[in-house]
Enzyme design. Structure first.
Site, PDB file in Angstrom:
ATOM      1  N   GLU A  35       0.856  -1.186   0.000  1.00 68.55           N
ATOM      2  CA  GLU A  35       0.000   0.000   0.000  1.00 68.55           C
ATOM      3  C   GLU A  35       0.890   1.233   0.000  1.00 68.55           C
ATOM      4  OE1 GLU A  35      -3.603   2.261   2.419  1.00 68.55           O
ATOM      5  OE2 GLU A  35      -3.377   0.086   2.608  1.00 68.55           O
TER       6      GLU A  35
ATOM      7  N   LYS B 281      -2.811  21.693  -9.482  1.00 68.51           N
ATOM      8  CA  LYS B 281      -2.328  22.640 -10.491  1.00 68.51           C
ATOM      9  C   LYS B 281      -1.658  21.905 -11.653  1.00 68.51           C
ATOM     10  CE  LYS B 281      -1.661  26.365  -7.131  1.00 68.51           C
ATOM     11  NZ  LYS B 281      -0.701  27.303  -6.496  1.00 68.51           N
TER      12      LYS B 281
ATOM     13  N   ASP C 175      -2.223  12.306  -3.240  1.00 70.24           N
ATOM     14  CA  ASP C 175      -2.239  13.749  -3.468  1.00 70.24           C
ATOM     15  C   ASP C 175      -2.567  14.008  -4.940  1.00 70.24           C
ATOM     16  OD1 ASP C 175      -1.604  16.488  -3.815  1.00 70.24           O
ATOM     17  OD2 ASP C 175      -0.149  16.400  -2.181  1.00 70.24           O
TER      18      ASP C 175
END
Length: 233
Positions: free
Chosen positions: A64, A142, A138
């Site tokens: 993981e 942008k 994450d």
């Protein structure tokens, strides 16, 4: 000198900040005492049989990447004692939560690493994993940061090398753009097959899914998750 057997590392990290709130004394002690006993030593060659990494006898090994607070990894490693698990989390406070959980409920079938997951992937032998989980990574919103997203052609090459044929790569996210990004990257990669047949195959959580703190927050804020599963051809 470039190792021709493995993809080149990205120039930047795939993770953001490494530290949040200051650690409590007990948490600091766990980093000093418990983590060294569980952390993989990448300075030594990986064993050809990864099952030898674990205190308990295991049949297969899963990984993981970015386990956050460790809710899923601690749950799964307890639910499947016959499987070995490698958990990677560079965020110090997330690792602290995992170490605290292991201090209360040890898992002899679990090893940890607190730095870059690509280093572990490049260390592992070919076709050595029965699965890779990447949950709520994450999203790097942008555009100029998209190159930092963990799902990339280079990392899918890494996954393809270490996963056994028939093994699963599971990905969950509440960010629609990252879900579509992952679908596009995996469906064009020759090593992975997406076998979903109906919306339930990506709308419904995985069987036995315990949920995570991050996921609960996302749901509270009105976002929905997608749960993707790809098979290593």
């Amino acid at each position: 000198m470039i190792d021709e057997n493995h993809p080149m590392r990205a120039a930047g990290n795939f993770f953001g900040r490494r530290h949040g709130k200051p650690l409590r004394p007990h948490q600091s002690n766990l980093f000093e005492d418990l983590l060294p006993r569980l952390k993989l030593d990448l300075a030594t060659p990986a064993p050809q049989d990864l099952r030898s990494l674990f205190e308990a006898p295991v049949e297969t090994v899963r990984m993981e990447i970015g386990f956050g607070g460790g809710e899923h990894l601690h749950h799964e490693s307890g639910r499947y004692p016959q499987s070995g698990f490698i958990g990677v989390e560079p965020f110090i406070n997330g690792m602290a939560k995992m170490l605290a959980a292991l201090d209360q409920a040890p898992r002899p079938n679990l090893r940890l690493y607190d730095e870059d997951a690509t280093a572990v992937l490049d260390w592992l032998p070919d076709a050595s994993l029965a699965g890779i989980d990447l949950f709520y990574p994450d999203p790097w919103h942008k555009r100029r940061h998209w190159k930092r997203r963990f799902v990339s052609d280079a990392n899918l090459d890494r996954f393809a090398r270490v996963l056994k044929p028939g093994a699963k790569f599971r990905f969950a996210s509440d960010i629609e753009h990252y879900v579509n990004w992952t679908l596009q990257h995996c469906r064009r990669h020759a090593a992975f097959d997406w076998q979903a047949e109906s919306p339930a195959d990506w709308n419904d959580a995985y069987e036995g899914w315990p949920g995570t703190r991050y996921e609960a927050k996302a749901f509270h804020e009105g976002r929905r998750a997608a749960y993707l599963t790809f098979i290593r051809r």
